[in-house]
Design a protein around this motif. Structure first.
Motif: not given
Length: 275
Positions: A225, A228, A246, A254
């Motif tokens: 993400s 991240q 995620h 994540n």
């Protein structure tokens, strides 16, 4: 049977499962034929061994009779029998030694074929055990994809508890080997966050897969993400050292606190190393 297995997996007919089981059947059949061929060879060598043994016994008996007949009754008798007969005895004894050597070779061939036959039997049992394990896992809800088996949990555990469960099933929290595998996992998670087997708990920023495969940062950069991993301190003890899919952010990765309860994905891997 193939249709039944497909229904257990929840996958359409075009998946690779039927091919996998046909391949398993072919391997088993080849091993069976090889075992039969070796058994036939073993029987032939056994017959050859028995024939050579019988011939050796006959020659040894003839030599013994010749030796008895050559025992002199007196000095004049020994002279009469002469050196030619003694040479014949030497040749007969040499023949016995040759037969013994041949018999030893046959015995060695017999042992070698027996070892090969045992190896084939062991390989056949291993193949049968492996595909029995595959069928058992499929019947318990595991998914089959690209040569690997996957388990998508319904309950939630911490990362460590999830990994312990996977290990109890002869697997690990999943690694990811390609974009295609990443998409498969995302589709199967059905909008729920799931632990995967990526962690940097031993050394911050040094990521590793739980199944021991090498983590390649360049190949997996697009799987995270935005911003991240960030190792955010959530104030619940420890930072973010474990990775989950995620669900809120397009099923990208994540990092999260390892003690948080999420669903998880186990992978029994038979394919290439992870990213």
């Amino acid at each position: 049977m193939d249709t039944f297995l497909l229904l257990l997996q929840g996958n359409p007919p075009e998946t690779s499962v039927p091919w996998r089981h046909r391949a398993g059947g072919i391997v088993t059949a080849v091993l069976l034929l090889l075992g039969l061929a070796l058994a036939t060879s073993l029987l032939a060598v056994t017959l050859l061994y028995l024939r050579a043994q019988s011939k050796l016994e006959a020659v040894e008996e003839a030599v013994q009779k010749l030796q008895v007949s050559l025992q002199p009754d007196d000095a004049s008798d020994a002279s009469a029998k002469g050196s030619d007969t003694l040479q014949l005895l030497d040749e007969a004894q040499a023949g016995v030694q040759l037969l013994k050597a041949q018999l030893g070779n046959v015995s060695a061939a017999y042992g070698e074929i027996q070892i090969r036959l045992d190896n084939v039997s062991a390989a056949r049992a291993a193949v049968q055990g492996r595909y029995s394990d595959v069928l058992t896992k499929l019947s318990r809800g595991w998914r089959f994809y690209s040569g690997n088996l996957y388990y998508f949990s319904q309950e939630r555990k911490s990362w460590d508890e999830a990994e312990q469960f996977c290990v109890s099933q002869d697997s690990h929290l999943t690694s990811v080997s390609s974009q295609a595998e990443k998409e498969f996992l995302s589709n199967e998670t059905k909008g729920q966050a799931h632990w995967i087997g990526l962690t940097d708990r031993e050394t911050e920023g040094s990521w590793r897969w739980a199944d021991g495969t090498e983590y390649r940062a360049d190949a997996s950069r697009g799987f995270w993400s935005e911003n991240q991993p960030d190792n955010w301190d959530q104030g619940i003890g420890g930072r973010e050292d474990c990775v989950h899919i995620h669900s809120i952010n397009r099923n990208l990765w994540n990092d999260a606190n390892c003690t948080q309860p999420f669903r998880w994905i186990c992978k029994q891997a038979h394919g290439p190393a992870g990213l």
